[in-house]
Design an enzyme around this catalytic site. Structure first.
Site, PDB file in Angstrom:
ATOM      1  N   LYS A 199       0.853  -1.197   0.000  1.00 26.23           N
ATOM      2  CA  LYS A 199       0.000   0.000   0.000  1.00 26.23           C
ATOM      3  C   LYS A 199       0.884   1.240   0.000  1.00 26.23           C
ATOM      4  O   LYS A 199       1.502   1.592   1.001  1.00 26.23           O
ATOM      5  CB  LYS A 199      -0.926   0.047   1.221  1.00 26.23           C
ATOM      6  CG  LYS A 199      -2.068   1.023   0.915  1.00 26.23           C
ATOM      7  CD  LYS A 199      -2.677   1.708   2.113  1.00 26.23           C
ATOM      8  CE  LYS A 199      -1.978   2.927   2.624  1.00 26.23           C
ATOM      9  NZ  LYS A 199      -1.993   4.107   1.749  1.00 26.23           N
ATOM     10  N   GLY A 252       6.626   4.869   8.358  1.00 28.69           N
ATOM     11  CA  GLY A 252       5.735   6.018   8.474  1.00 28.69           C
ATOM     12  C   GLY A 252       5.926   6.684   9.819  1.00 28.69           C
ATOM     13  O   GLY A 252       6.976   6.536  10.461  1.00 28.69           O
ATOM     14  N   SER A 253       4.918   7.402  10.242  1.00 33.45           N
ATOM     15  CA  SER A 253       5.057   8.183  11.472  1.00 33.45           C
ATOM     16  C   SER A 253       4.943   7.297  12.712  1.00 33.45           C
ATOM     17  O   SER A 253       4.361   6.207  12.659  1.00 33.45           O
ATOM     18  CB  SER A 253       3.987   9.278  11.513  1.00 33.45           C
ATOM     19  OG  SER A 253       2.718   8.660  11.550  1.00 33.45           O
ATOM     20  N   THR A 254       5.447   7.803  13.804  1.00 36.43           N
ATOM     21  CA  THR A 254       5.383   7.054  15.065  1.00 36.43           C
ATOM     22  C   THR A 254       3.923   6.859  15.483  1.00 36.43           C
ATOM     23  O   THR A 254       3.545   5.783  15.958  1.00 36.43           O
ATOM     24  CB  THR A 254       6.213   7.793  16.136  1.00 36.43           C
ATOM     25  OG1 THR A 254       7.581   7.782  15.693  1.00 36.43           O
ATOM     26  CG2 THR A 254       6.129   7.127  17.490  1.00 36.43           C
ATOM     27  N   GLY A 257       2.500   4.150  13.443  1.00 37.46           N
ATOM     28  CA  GLY A 257       3.165   2.912  13.881  1.00 37.46           C
ATOM     29  C   GLY A 257       2.433   2.286  15.061  1.00 37.46           C
ATOM     30  O   GLY A 257       2.268   1.063  15.139  1.00 37.46           O
ATOM     31  N   GLU A 274       9.565   1.250  10.808  1.00 33.66           N
ATOM     32  CA  GLU A 274      10.576   2.301  10.571  1.00 33.66           C
ATOM     33  C   GLU A 274       9.860   3.627  10.765  1.00 33.66           C
ATOM     34  O   GLU A 274       9.050   4.025   9.919  1.00 33.66           O
ATOM     35  CB  GLU A 274      11.134   2.197   9.146  1.00 33.66           C
ATOM     36  CG  GLU A 274      11.829   0.894   8.840  1.00 33.66           C
ATOM     37  CD  GLU A 274      13.054   0.670   9.685  1.00 33.66           C
ATOM     38  OE1 GLU A 274      13.662   1.671  10.131  1.00 33.66           O
ATOM     39  OE2 GLU A 274      13.393  -0.490   9.931  1.00 33.66           O
ATOM     40  N   CYS A 308      13.334  10.771   6.983  1.00 31.73           N
ATOM     41  CA  CYS A 308      13.209  10.310   8.373  1.00 31.73           C
ATOM     42  C   CYS A 308      14.472  10.591   9.166  1.00 31.73           C
ATOM     43  O   CYS A 308      14.407  10.922  10.339  1.00 31.73           O
ATOM     44  CB  CYS A 308      12.875   8.830   8.406  1.00 31.73           C
ATOM     45  SG  CYS A 308      14.061   7.827   7.516  1.00 31.73           S
TER      46      CYS A 308
HETATM   47  P1  NAD Z   1       2.022   8.163   7.940  1.00 33.97           P
HETATM   48  O1  NAD Z   1       2.280   7.381   9.169  1.00 33.97           O
HETATM   49  O2  NAD Z   1       0.966   9.188   7.953  1.00 33.97           O
HETATM   50  O3  NAD Z   1       1.653   7.200   6.717  1.00 33.97           O
HETATM   51  C1  NAD Z   1       2.508   6.132   6.331  1.00 33.97           C
HETATM   52  C2  NAD Z   1       1.660   5.100   5.592  1.00 33.97           C
HETATM   53  O4  NAD Z   1       0.741   4.515   6.520  1.00 33.97           O
HETATM   54  C3  NAD Z   1       0.818   5.667   4.456  1.00 33.97           C
HETATM   55  O5  NAD Z   1       0.777   4.727   3.399  1.00 33.97           O
HETATM   56  C4  NAD Z   1      -0.556   5.804   5.093  1.00 33.97           C
HETATM   57  O6  NAD Z   1      -1.611   5.767   4.163  1.00 33.97           O
HETATM   58  C5  NAD Z   1      -0.576   4.578   5.993  1.00 33.97           C
HETATM   59  N1  NAD Z   1      -1.513   4.643   7.117  1.00 33.97           N
HETATM   60  C6  NAD Z   1      -2.000   5.740   7.743  1.00 33.97           C
HETATM   61  N2  NAD Z   1      -2.850   5.362   8.729  1.00 33.97           N
HETATM   62  C7  NAD Z   1      -2.873   4.016   8.743  1.00 33.97           C
HETATM   63  C8  NAD Z   1      -3.524   3.032   9.540  1.00 33.97           C
HETATM   64  N3  NAD Z   1      -4.330   3.384  10.533  1.00 33.97           N
HETATM   65  N4  NAD Z   1      -3.286   1.729   9.291  1.00 33.97           N
HETATM   66  C9  NAD Z   1      -2.444   1.357   8.305  1.00 33.97           C
HETATM   67  N5  NAD Z   1      -1.812   2.230   7.499  1.00 33.97           N
HETATM   68  C10 NAD Z   1      -2.012   3.545   7.718  1.00 33.97           C
HETATM   69  O7  NAD Z   1       3.434   8.744   7.532  1.00 33.97           O
HETATM   70  P2  NAD Z   1       3.747   9.770   6.379  1.00 33.97           P
HETATM   71  O8  NAD Z   1       3.266  11.107   6.821  1.00 33.97           O
HETATM   72  O9  NAD Z   1       3.285   9.190   5.080  1.00 33.97           O
HETATM   73  O10 NAD Z   1       5.357   9.741   6.361  1.00 33.97           O
HETATM   74  C11 NAD Z   1       6.126  10.528   7.179  1.00 33.97           C
HETATM   75  C12 NAD Z   1       6.639   9.735   8.363  1.00 33.97           C
HETATM   76  O11 NAD Z   1       7.362   8.582   7.921  1.00 33.97           O
HETATM   77  C13 NAD Z   1       7.609  10.537   9.187  1.00 33.97           C
HETATM   78  O12 NAD Z   1       7.311  10.377  10.552  1.00 33.97           O
HETATM   79  C14 NAD Z   1       8.962   9.902   8.861  1.00 33.97           C
HETATM   80  O13 NAD Z   1       9.939  10.052   9.853  1.00 33.97           O
HETATM   81  C15 NAD Z   1       8.581   8.481   8.657  1.00 33.97           C
HETATM   82  N6  NAD Z   1       9.611   7.779   7.889  1.00 33.97           N
HETATM   83  C16 NAD Z   1      10.431   6.891   8.534  1.00 33.97           C
HETATM   84  C17 NAD Z   1      11.459   6.255   7.839  1.00 33.97           C
HETATM   85  C18 NAD Z   1      12.402   5.288   8.538  1.00 33.97           C
HETATM   86  O14 NAD Z   1      13.096   4.541   7.853  1.00 33.97           O
HETATM   87  N7  NAD Z   1      12.463   5.273   9.864  1.00 33.97           N
HETATM   88  C19 NAD Z   1      11.637   6.510   6.477  1.00 33.97           C
HETATM   89  C20 NAD Z   1      10.781   7.428   5.861  1.00 33.97           C
HETATM   90  C21 NAD Z   1       9.763   8.056   6.570  1.00 33.97           C
END
Ligand code: NAD
Length: 501
Positions: A199, A252-254, A257, A274, A308
């Site tokens: 996704k 994605g975001s904490t 997560g 991550e 990130c």
């Molecule tokens: P996000 O958490 O909003 O979304 C990430 C993904 O999760 C998207 O595909 C989103 O549609 C999906 N998602 C959202 N809600 C969900 C749910 N309830 N269940 C399942 N999936 C869901 O993050 P973002 O705003 O897209 O990305 C930015 C974040 O990603 C930042 O916090 C950044 O630090 C982090 N990030 C981490 C790394 C790493 O390797 N540690 C790398 C890149 C980005």
């Protein structure tokens, strides 16, 4: 900032014709519209112009994608390793052959300057597939000499371990570096013999869909990868909680997560996370400032800070503090902002209007908390979602702007006087993703890299990524690692076999 979509290369025009009208769900090797017929718009963040319509997968589509992945699993996991390796290598070759078009598509969708995708991220995606092509042929268990007291007399015990694929993987990725972050999930999962439902993030689905086409061209059997596009709240949540999924590989975001972890707990799905960061960059008094100043500036402004591991907290020793801050502010002032597809552009917009508002909110509250704006601090341009590269001084450890991830081009800078003080400040964070130390002292380099709580510490550099180097966080920056042998391990289970002979 104007950009005429008619300037896109012919490959991308044809691709948008094929997949940009809401027929972009890849299920069992063929392309579909969402069963409910729903679509959503994806925009060019530099202009706000709609570039394509993306299928919004509902629960029925997610069911179908998971079922396709389940039925492809027995065949894929039985494939001989060299065949998996051959397909992974072929995917890498096809990404490389299409690299200019993919970089253009990524910029159109995400906003990043073309060079970021063309020279850093997409070559990184190629290397993921090549590295894990090799790893597919290096999966091994071991033999174990046991000491079981009750083994039958006159018999021998032989025990060994095998590695087996975890099963069906839900790969959920964010929007900041879409193609390379997708490759970081897919390549080790394929190498391990897992099948996948991917996704992409709702703001940036385009290169994932193009990659879906290239992966089939490379010979990946139908159903080994399936792609469901849609929002996190609907499509992502349905996938993360699906009983047919064995592992969630999430970036994605904490905050999200945590939601993923909740979804996984019912049936104890395997989870790797991550997550976010607030990574420190530390300039020691003995640093080579010609290297350190552009290094720490690039650590935050590369990809508009939407990285990130962005170095978003700068600690400069008091002896060099003013020179470092002046140098970073001059670097920021010199960055050319514009449409990512213009060759001169060095920093593009942030990904969406929603995200620009979020970043602006942080800036407003930081000023209200007493932060001094050294440079930037506001929106820029008449159209699109541009935020000027920003340096904030006069901050202290308990301010929101020092503690929370902004995920934009915003740097906070603080002076320090000694090593213990700066290590304590660097570690005073809920996050533990990455850090960099800028020093010519071997002793500082070793001692500080030991003392800093982070998944990666760079010395005299920042954000040096490689498919062979494990990357990931401690504390609230996540669980597990992408890249490296460690990533492959996370897509494999251990099986112990114990035989009386
Ligand atoms: P996000 O958490 O909003 O979304 C990430 C993904 O999760 C998207 O595909 C989103 O549609 C999906 N998602 C959202 N809600 C969900 C749910 N309830 N269940 C399942 N999936 C869901 O993050 P973002 O705003 O897209 O990305 C930015 C974040 O990603 C930042 O916090 C950044 O630090 C982090 N990030 C981490 C790394 C790493 O390797 N540690 C790398 C890149 C980005």
């Amino acid at each position: 900032m104007a950009f005429d979509l008619a300037r896109l290369c012919a490959d991308n025009t044809a691709f948008l014709d094929r997949r940009g009208r809401g027929e972009g769900l890849l299920i069992g090797g063929s392309w579909h519209a969402a069963s409910g017929g729903e679509t959503f718009a994806t925009l060019d963040p530099a202009t706000g112009v709609e570039t394509a319509r993306i299928a919004a997968a509902g629960p029925g589509d997610v069911d179908a994608a998971v079922a396709a992945a389940r039925s492809a699993l027995p065949g894929w996991k039985a494939t001989v390793p060299v065949e998996r390796a051959r397909i992974l290598w072929a995917i890498a070759d096809l990404i490389e052959a299409n690299i200019d078009a993919l970089a253009e598509l990524e910029t159109l969708d995400q906003g990043k300057p073309l060079f970021v995708g063309r020279w850093a991220e997409i070559p990184g995606a190629v290397n993921q597939f090549r590295f894990f092509a090799g790893q597919a042929m290096a999966i091994e268990g071991n033999t174990i000499d046991s000491s079981i007291a009750y083994q039958p007399e006159g018999k021998q015990v032989r025990s060994w371990t095998r590695r087996e694929p975890v099963g069906v993987v839900a790969a959920i990725v964010p929007w900041n570096s879409p193609l390379v972050l997708t490759a970081m999930k897919l390549a080790p999962a394929f190498a391990a013999g897992c099948t996948i439902v991917l996704k992409p993030a709702e703001d940036t689905s385009l290169t994932a869909l193009r990659l879906g086409e290239l992966m089939h061209e490379a010979g990946l059997p139908p159903g080994v990868v399936n792609i469901v596009t849609g929002t996190g709240a609907a499509t992502g949540a349905a996938l993360a909680s699906h009983p047919g999924v064995n592992k969630i590989a999430f970036t994605g975001s904490t905050a999200t997560g945590r939601a993923v972890l909740d979804a996984a707990k019912t049936d104890f799905k395997r989870v790797t996370l991550e997550l976010g960061g607030k990574s420190p960059t530390i300039v020691m008094p003995d640093a080579d400032l010609d290297l350190a100043v552009p290094g720490v500036a690039n650590a935050i402004f590369f990809n508009g800070g939407q990285v990130c591991i962005a170095g978003s907290r700068l600690y400069a020793h008091r002896a060099v503090h003013d020179r470092v801050v002046e140098g970073v502010a001059a670097y920021a002032a010199g960055l050319r902002m514009g449409h990512g597809l213009d060759a001169e552009t060095q920093m593009g917009p942030v990904v969406s209007a929603r995200h620009a508002e979020r970043v602006e909110g942080f800036l407003t509250r930081a000023r209200a908390d007493g932060a001094e704006v050294v440079c930037g601090g506001e929106r820029s341009g008449d159209a699109g979602t541009f935020i000027s590269p920003t340096v904030l001084a006069g901050v202290h450890a308990d301010m929101e702007i020092v503690r929370e991830e902004v995920f934009g081009p915003v740097l906070v800078v603080q002076p320090f006087d000694d090593v213990d003080e700066v290590v304590a400040a660097a570690n005073d964070s809920q996050f533990g993703l990455a850090a960099s130390v800028w020093t010519e002292s071997l002793s500082h380099a070793h001692r500080m890299s030991d003392a800093i709580h982070a998944g990666t510490v760079w010395i005299n550099c920042h954000a040096m990524y490689d498919a062979a180097l494990p990357i990931g966080g401690i504390k609230q920056s996540g669980w597990g690692r992408d890249s490296g042998r460690q990533a492959l391990d996370s897509y494999l289970e251990w099986k112990t076999v114990c035989a009386v002979l």
